[in-house]
Design a protein around this motif. Structure first.
Motif, PDB file in Angstrom:
ATOM      1  N   ALA A 140       0.818  -1.222   0.000  1.00  0.00           N
ATOM      2  CA  ALA A 140       0.000   0.000   0.000  1.00  0.00           C
ATOM      3  C   ALA A 140       0.846   1.263   0.000  1.00  0.00           C
ATOM      4  O   ALA A 140       0.332   2.353  -0.253  1.00  0.00           O
ATOM      5  CB  ALA A 140      -0.932   0.000   1.207  1.00  0.00           C
ATOM      6  N   ARG A 141       2.127   1.126   0.280  1.00  0.00           N
ATOM      7  CA  ARG A 141       2.991   2.307   0.279  1.00  0.00           C
ATOM      8  C   ARG A 141       3.215   2.795  -1.139  1.00  0.00           C
ATOM      9  O   ARG A 141       3.219   2.016  -2.085  1.00  0.00           O
ATOM     10  CB  ARG A 141       4.345   1.969   0.916  1.00  0.00           C
ATOM     11  N   PRO A 142       3.419   4.098  -1.322  1.00  0.00           N
ATOM     12  CA  PRO A 142       3.670   4.611  -2.671  1.00  0.00           C
ATOM     13  C   PRO A 142       5.024   4.139  -3.177  1.00  0.00           C
ATOM     14  O   PRO A 142       5.941   3.882  -2.395  1.00  0.00           O
ATOM     15  CB  PRO A 142       3.638   6.130  -2.482  1.00  0.00           C
ATOM     16  N   GLY A 143       5.146   4.021  -4.475  1.00  0.00           N
ATOM     17  CA  GLY A 143       6.428   3.624  -5.039  1.00  0.00           C
ATOM     18  C   GLY A 143       6.262   2.662  -6.185  1.00  0.00           C
ATOM     19  O   GLY A 143       5.186   2.530  -6.771  1.00  0.00           O
ATOM     20  N   ARG A 144       7.364   2.005  -6.487  1.00  0.00           N
ATOM     21  CA  ARG A 144       7.354   1.086  -7.622  1.00  0.00           C
ATOM     22  C   ARG A 144       7.141  -0.346  -7.117  1.00  0.00           C
ATOM     23  O   ARG A 144       6.187  -0.622  -6.442  1.00  0.00           O
ATOM     24  CB  ARG A 144       8.646   1.239  -8.424  1.00  0.00           C
ATOM     25  N   GLU A 145       8.073  -1.261  -7.447  1.00  0.00           N
ATOM     26  CA  GLU A 145       7.799  -2.670  -7.181  1.00  0.00           C
ATOM     27  C   GLU A 145       8.368  -3.168  -5.859  1.00  0.00           C
ATOM     28  O   GLU A 145       9.476  -2.837  -5.475  1.00  0.00           O
ATOM     29  CB  GLU A 145       8.370  -3.535  -8.317  1.00  0.00           C
ATOM     30  N   LEU A 146       7.580  -4.010  -5.221  1.00  0.00           N
ATOM     31  CA  LEU A 146       8.042  -4.814  -4.092  1.00  0.00           C
ATOM     32  C   LEU A 146       8.281  -6.206  -4.669  1.00  0.00           C
ATOM     33  O   LEU A 146       7.342  -6.904  -5.034  1.00  0.00           O
ATOM     34  CB  LEU A 146       6.977  -4.866  -2.994  1.00  0.00           C
ATOM     35  N   GLN A 147       9.539  -6.614  -4.772  1.00  0.00           N
ATOM     36  CA  GLN A 147       9.891  -7.816  -5.521  1.00  0.00           C
ATOM     37  C   GLN A 147      10.210  -8.989  -4.603  1.00  0.00           C
ATOM     38  O   GLN A 147      10.935  -8.855  -3.627  1.00  0.00           O
ATOM     39  CB  GLN A 147      11.089  -7.549  -6.429  1.00  0.00           C
ATOM     40  N   VAL A 148       9.681 -10.148  -4.966  1.00  0.00           N
ATOM     41  CA  VAL A 148       9.997 -11.403  -4.272  1.00  0.00           C
ATOM     42  C   VAL A 148      10.907 -12.209  -5.182  1.00  0.00           C
ATOM     43  O   VAL A 148      10.567 -12.483  -6.324  1.00  0.00           O
ATOM     44  CB  VAL A 148       8.719 -12.201  -3.960  1.00  0.00           C
ATOM     45  N   HIS A 149      12.046 -12.606  -4.666  1.00  0.00           N
ATOM     46  CA  HIS A 149      12.971 -13.434  -5.428  1.00  0.00           C
ATOM     47  C   HIS A 149      13.089 -14.786  -4.737  1.00  0.00           C
ATOM     48  O   HIS A 149      13.262 -14.863  -3.530  1.00  0.00           O
ATOM     49  CB  HIS A 149      14.339 -12.767  -5.515  1.00  0.00           C
ATOM     50  N   GLY A 150      12.984 -15.854  -5.500  1.00  0.00           N
ATOM     51  CA  GLY A 150      13.059 -17.174  -4.884  1.00  0.00           C
ATOM     52  C   GLY A 150      11.957 -17.330  -3.879  1.00  0.00           C
ATOM     53  O   GLY A 150      10.794 -17.062  -4.150  1.00  0.00           O
ATOM     54  N   SER A 151      12.335 -17.753  -2.655  1.00  0.00           N
ATOM     55  CA  SER A 151      11.388 -17.771  -1.524  1.00  0.00           C
ATOM     56  C   SER A 151      10.100 -18.503  -1.880  1.00  0.00           C
ATOM     57  O   SER A 151       8.994 -17.958  -1.785  1.00  0.00           O
ATOM     58  CB  SER A 151      11.075 -16.337  -1.094  1.00  0.00           C
ATOM     59  N   CYS A 152      10.250 -19.761  -2.284  1.00  0.00           N
ATOM     60  CA  CYS A 152       9.123 -20.500  -2.844  1.00  0.00           C
ATOM     61  C   CYS A 152       7.942 -20.616  -1.889  1.00  0.00           C
ATOM     62  O   CYS A 152       6.797 -20.379  -2.271  1.00  0.00           O
ATOM     63  CB  CYS A 152       9.593 -21.886  -3.263  1.00  0.00           C
ATOM     64  N   LEU A 153       8.173 -20.972  -0.636  1.00  0.00           N
ATOM     65  CA  LEU A 153       7.064 -21.115   0.303  1.00  0.00           C
ATOM     66  C   LEU A 153       6.349 -19.787   0.531  1.00  0.00           C
ATOM     67  O   LEU A 153       5.119 -19.721   0.600  1.00  0.00           O
ATOM     68  CB  LEU A 153       7.575 -21.687   1.628  1.00  0.00           C
ATOM     69  N   LEU A 154       7.133 -18.723   0.640  1.00  0.00           N
ATOM     70  CA  LEU A 154       6.547 -17.394   0.792  1.00  0.00           C
ATOM     71  C   LEU A 154       5.727 -17.038  -0.437  1.00  0.00           C
ATOM     72  O   LEU A 154       4.598 -16.528  -0.330  1.00  0.00           O
ATOM     73  CB  LEU A 154       7.656 -16.362   1.017  1.00  0.00           C
ATOM     74  N   ALA A 155       6.285 -17.313  -1.612  1.00  0.00           N
ATOM     75  CA  ALA A 155       5.583 -16.981  -2.850  1.00  0.00           C
ATOM     76  C   ALA A 155       4.256 -17.720  -2.943  1.00  0.00           C
ATOM     77  O   ALA A 155       3.250 -17.164  -3.388  1.00  0.00           O
ATOM     78  CB  ALA A 155       6.460 -17.313  -4.050  1.00  0.00           C
ATOM     79  N   ARG A 156       4.238 -18.983  -2.517  1.00  0.00           N
ATOM     80  CA  ARG A 156       2.983 -19.735  -2.550  1.00  0.00           C
ATOM     81  C   ARG A 156       1.941 -19.114  -1.629  1.00  0.00           C
ATOM     82  O   ARG A 156       0.764 -19.012  -1.977  1.00  0.00           O
ATOM     83  CB  ARG A 156       3.241 -21.183  -2.130  1.00  0.00           C
ATOM     84  N   SER A 157       2.372 -18.700  -0.438  1.00  0.00           N
ATOM     85  CA  SER A 157       1.438 -18.083   0.503  1.00  0.00           C
ATOM     86  C   SER A 157       0.867 -16.787  -0.061  1.00  0.00           C
ATOM     87  O   SER A 157      -0.327 -16.498   0.071  1.00  0.00           O
ATOM     88  CB  SER A 157       2.136 -17.805   1.834  1.00  0.00           C
ATOM     89  N   LEU A 158       1.731 -16.001  -0.691  1.00  0.00           N
ATOM     90  CA  LEU A 158       1.277 -14.738  -1.280  1.00  0.00           C
ATOM     91  C   LEU A 158       0.328 -14.994  -2.437  1.00  0.00           C
ATOM     92  O   LEU A 158      -0.657 -14.274  -2.630  1.00  0.00           O
ATOM     93  CB  LEU A 158       2.484 -13.925  -1.743  1.00  0.00           C
ATOM     94  N   HIS A 159       0.634 -16.026  -3.232  1.00  0.00           N
ATOM     95  CA  HIS A 159      -0.259 -16.395  -4.340  1.00  0.00           C
ATOM     96  C   HIS A 159      -1.630 -16.778  -3.809  1.00  0.00           C
ATOM     97  O   HIS A 159      -2.668 -16.287  -4.288  1.00  0.00           O
ATOM     98  CB  HIS A 159       0.333 -17.569  -5.123  1.00  0.00           C
ATOM     99  N   ASP A 160      -1.660 -17.655  -2.802  1.00  0.00           N
ATOM    100  CA  ASP A 160      -2.934 -18.125  -2.266  1.00  0.00           C
ATOM    101  C   ASP A 160      -3.744 -16.990  -1.654  1.00  0.00           C
ATOM    102  O   ASP A 160      -4.984 -17.041  -1.641  1.00  0.00           O
ATOM    103  CB  ASP A 160      -2.689 -19.210  -1.217  1.00  0.00           C
ATOM    104  N   ALA A 161      -3.063 -15.973  -1.150  1.00  0.00           N
ATOM    105  CA  ALA A 161      -3.748 -14.824  -0.547  1.00  0.00           C
ATOM    106  C   ALA A 161      -4.120 -13.761  -1.571  1.00  0.00           C
ATOM    107  O   ALA A 161      -4.719 -12.741  -1.217  1.00  0.00           O
ATOM    108  CB  ALA A 161      -2.863 -14.207   0.537  1.00  0.00           C
TER     109      ALA A 161
END
Length: 253
Positions: free
Chosen positions: A160-181
């Protein structure tokens, strides 16, 4: 404008990700990531066919890269085109969001890269880093903040903060949780023409169903394919074939 979240893929670190010992010092300056732009979050991965994640970006000889070398398989083809794709990812980043394992594997290598002309090192060392962990309490990589509680709500607030991209690299378990949410706005994946046959999947059994629209497709001279997807609403359909009539498809949300 809010940040967007993106996910990037390729090598294990789907977020940084050429391996120094395998690809050499120059290649080691490239990385893949999951990130977000202007309120969005993206996830990126480098994937050998058919969708397995490759071993990661930090310490040499980890995970699947070690096993691939033992089998005598050729390394995935990283070339200048691959580097341009990944450099472009990091040029859009305002911050990175990493899981603990990815964070700790990337830090030893990348914090030693001080070349100001290296866009990956400049982003990873200079931009804010948020590491999701309940056990890491005192991160030593500069500009690092631990996210230990209310993970999904915390990520939503970062987006929600202003700006450009918040990037996730690797972090497969985290990425899955973010996808599901539903917190990932864009996926950036690089496929290599390599069949591994085993490994971690980005989308594993039980992932929330999703469809995607293809935003961009880029191929490199070495045969890698860079794909950018945006998730869309998952829709199912029934195929009806009445007697003596034409078949019809009825969409169901």
């Amino acid at each position: 404008m809010q940040r967007s979240a993106t996910v990037h893929g390729g090598w294990r670190r789907l977020t940084a990700r050429e391996h120094r010992s395998t690809l050499g010092p120059k290649a080691a300056s490239r990385a893949a990531s999951v990130h977000g732009e202007g309120g969005n979050e993206a996830h990126g991965q480098h994937l050998p066919h058919p969708g397995w994640r490759h071993a990661g970006p930090g310490r040499p000889g980890r995970g699947h890269l070690r096993r691939l070398r033992a089998r005598g398989l050729a390394r995935p083809p990283a070339d200048e085109g691959f580097g341009r794709i990944v450099d472009g990812w990091f040029a859009a980043a305002d911050a990175t969001l990493l899981g603990r394992t990815t964070y700790l594997s990337m830090q030893p290598y990348w914090e030693q890269v001080t070349d100001p002309d290296n866009p990956v090192a400049t982003a990873l060392n200079g931009l804010p880093k948020y590491v999701v962990s309940t056990t890491l309490t005192d991160p030593t990589w500069n500009n690092s903040t631990v996210v230990a509680t209310d993970i999904l709500e915390s990520v939503a607030q970062l987006k929600a903060r202003p700006g450009r991209e918040l990037q996730v690299h690797g972090s497969c378990l985290l990425a899955r949780s973010l996808h599901d949410a539903g917190l990932v706005d864009e996926y950036r994946l690089i496929y290599f023409p390599v069949v591994v046959g085993q490994g971690k999947r980005l989308f594993d059994s039980g992932s929330v169903p999703s469809t995607f629209t293809l935003e961009q497709c880029v191929t490199t001279n070495a045969g890698a394919v860079g794909l950018t997807f945006r998730p869309t609403t998952f829709v199912t359909a029934d195929l009806e074939m009445p007697e003596g009539g034409a078949e019809a498809v009825r969409e169901q949300h």
